[in-house]
Design an enzyme around this catalytic site. Structure first.
Site, PDB file in Angstrom:
ATOM      1  N   ASN A  73      14.810   5.532  41.448  1.00 50.82           N
ATOM      2  CA  ASN A  73      15.068   4.771  40.224  1.00 50.82           C
ATOM      3  C   ASN A  73      14.432   3.395  40.395  1.00 50.82           C
ATOM      4  O   ASN A  73      14.740   2.685  41.360  1.00 50.82           O
ATOM      5  CB  ASN A  73      16.580   4.636  40.015  1.00 50.82           C
ATOM      6  CG  ASN A  73      16.922   4.081  38.645  1.00 50.82           C
ATOM      7  OD1 ASN A  73      16.241   3.197  38.137  1.00 50.82           O
ATOM      8  ND2 ASN A  73      17.999   4.568  38.054  1.00 50.82           N
ATOM      9  N   SER A  88      15.075   0.651  39.247  1.00 50.22           N
ATOM     10  CA  SER A  88      16.057  -0.425  39.385  1.00 50.22           C
ATOM     11  C   SER A  88      16.439  -0.647  40.852  1.00 50.22           C
ATOM     12  O   SER A  88      16.778  -1.765  41.254  1.00 50.22           O
ATOM     13  CB  SER A  88      17.310  -0.119  38.563  1.00 50.22           C
ATOM     14  OG  SER A  88      17.977   1.025  39.057  1.00 50.22           O
ATOM     15  N   SER A 135      20.683  12.663  33.414  1.00 53.82           N
ATOM     16  CA  SER A 135      20.786  12.130  34.778  1.00 53.82           C
ATOM     17  C   SER A 135      19.675  12.731  35.633  1.00 53.82           C
ATOM     18  O   SER A 135      19.144  13.805  35.328  1.00 53.82           O
ATOM     19  CB  SER A 135      22.141  12.483  35.386  1.00 53.82           C
ATOM     20  OG  SER A 135      22.207  13.881  35.631  1.00 53.82           O
ATOM     21  N   GLY A 148      20.088  14.076  38.404  1.00 50.09           N
ATOM     22  CA  GLY A 148      20.599  15.343  38.949  1.00 50.09           C
ATOM     23  C   GLY A 148      20.310  16.529  38.062  1.00 50.09           C
ATOM     24  O   GLY A 148      19.892  17.587  38.537  1.00 50.09           O
ATOM     25  N   HIS A 197      24.701   8.065  30.678  1.00 54.23           N
ATOM     26  CA  HIS A 197      24.658   9.509  30.888  1.00 54.23           C
ATOM     27  C   HIS A 197      25.929  10.147  30.320  1.00 54.23           C
ATOM     28  O   HIS A 197      26.893   9.464  30.028  1.00 54.23           O
ATOM     29  CB  HIS A 197      24.570   9.839  32.383  1.00 54.23           C
ATOM     30  CG  HIS A 197      23.373   9.249  33.069  1.00 54.23           C
ATOM     31  ND1 HIS A 197      22.105   9.392  32.579  1.00 54.23           N
ATOM     32  CD2 HIS A 197      23.274   8.515  34.202  1.00 54.23           C
ATOM     33  CE1 HIS A 197      21.261   8.765  33.394  1.00 54.23           C
ATOM     34  NE2 HIS A 197      21.945   8.218  34.376  1.00 54.23           N
TER      35      HIS A 197
END
Length: 398
Positions: free
Chosen positions: A236, A238, A322, A324, A370
């Site tokens: 990510n 971030s 997400s 995942g 999410h």
């Protein structure tokens, strides 16, 4: 002979005759007849008098190994397992939000049912994913699917475009880099606190391909629970900004941390938001300059856009999927057998023991970004249908 002697002799003869007649008469016939009737009745019920006499009144009648009670219990379990799919859908569609306890009860029910891979269900689901999204060709940006001169639209900021010039084009692999596709056994490792003390590390590391999300720690004591093998890990942007200071003063720390992933691919969403592009490119150049073993890949924005539409038809309408769920979707297309570890969006276990959000911290995700319960209910349905397998508890250690 005396006069009375003849009379006495006659009487004696008559007495003897009467005695002989009485002895020849069947005086026990009624008793014998009753016994015959009893035996006849007993025989018509399949048990002789002798047998009934030998059996103690306290001895229960013999039963087969598959008794009625066991059969009924087995049928009830089979019926319950058949209806799990509908129970999950009902729970997912609740309009007043979800209750953790309801989900935990559902998972308890799921765990009581044997899991078996359903090849037909798997192939049907994979075909639907391939039809909409085609991870094999379009999951990552490559020179094959994105030629020079393309005006690439961003995934989320779809009205914004970035022109693909030579300098950007040469950052892409020539074609999809997963040369051993399809992989037999794949592990998708989430970061849920449920992994702590799970002892799943050895099982994860036996997989042919291991996917991880957002640069999680895998070294030290934690490796016995989460494994250390990594073939692809998402990043990510971030994390690069907040943890590694945008690769300025903390570049050395970043390179030290990613070295633990061996020769894994680092996957970044460079073309999801414009703000992600510069950071993602910086990761690429940092690895190139340092001659790191890891290679950078970029999510294809068109793939992510199509994938979001696919899951939207199933009720997942969040601002963004997400990592995942994205990686799980990719794994179903790239692998023959998919097992998920560390996917646990709840604050406690099924035994009601508190559990941290991540296995390495308890930092909660940004609210509204999410739709974790909705996503998780979809993953539960894939498990129940035999398309993939979710690991809910500790792993068995040989």
């Amino acid at each position: 002979m005396r006069p009375g002697g003849a009379l006495l002799a006659l009487l004696a003869s008559l007495g003897l005759l009467l005695l002989l007649r009485l002895l020849s008469c069947p005086a026990d016939a009624p008793a014998r007849a009753r016994l015959q009737v009893e035996e006849s009745r007993a025989d018509t019920h399949g048990t002789s008098t002798a047998q009934r006499t030998l059996r103690s009144p306290a001895t229960p009648l013999p039963r087969s190994a598959n008794g009625t009670y066991l059969n009924e219990k087995s049928l009830q379990l089979t019926e319950k397992c058949k209806n799990l799919h509908y129970g999950i859908k009902t729970l997912s569609n609740k309009t007043k939000g979800y209750s953790e306890n309801e989900y935990l009860q559902m998972i308890t029910n799921i765990q009581s049912c044997p899991w078996k891979r359903q090849a037909e269900e798997f192939e049907n689901f994979r075909a639907k994913l391939a039809s909409c999204c085609d991870a094999v060709q379009n999951f990552v940006v490559s020179q094959n699917n994105t030629p020079v001169g393309t005006n690439m639209s961003y995934e989320v900021e779809s009205k914004k475009e970035i022109p693909i010039r030579e300098s950007i084009f040469h950052m892409f692999p020539v074609s999809q880099p997963f040369v051993e596709y399809p992989y037999n056994q794949c592990a998708v490792v989430g970061n849920g606190g449920i992994l702590n003390k799970s002892l799943c590390g050895a099982e994860i590391d036996k997989s042919d391909f291991v996917f991880r999300c957002n640069l999680p720690p895998t070294t030290g004591n934690i490796s016995k629970d989460v494994g250390s093998k990594t073939n692809l890990v998402t990043v990510n942007p971030s994390i690069i900004t907040l943890k590694y200071g945008n690769l300025k003063e903390k570049k050395a720390l970043f390179l030290e941390d990613i070295a633990t992933y061996g020769d894994a691919f680092l996957l970044l969403p460079a073309f999801s938001f414009r703000a992600n592009t510069g950071t993602s490119f910086k990761v690429f150049y940092t690895l190139k300059e340092s001659k790191a073993r890891q290679k950078v890949l970029f999510f294809h924005p068109k793939y992510l856009k199509h994938l979001a539409l696919f899951w939207k038809t199933k009720g997942v309408t969040a601002y963004r999927l997400s990592s995942g769920l994205m990686i799980t979707s990719v794994a179903v297309e790239l692998c023959e057998n998919v097992k998920l570890y560390g996917f646990w969006p709840f604050s406690k276990t099924v035994e009601r023991t508190p559990v941290s959000h991540h296995y390495y911290d308890n930092r909660l995700p940004k609210r509204g970004f999410h739709q974790m319960p909705k996503e998780y209910s979809q993953i539960l349905q894939l498990h129940v249908k035999g398309i993939l397998k979710l690991q809910f508890s500790k792993c068995e250690v040989s």
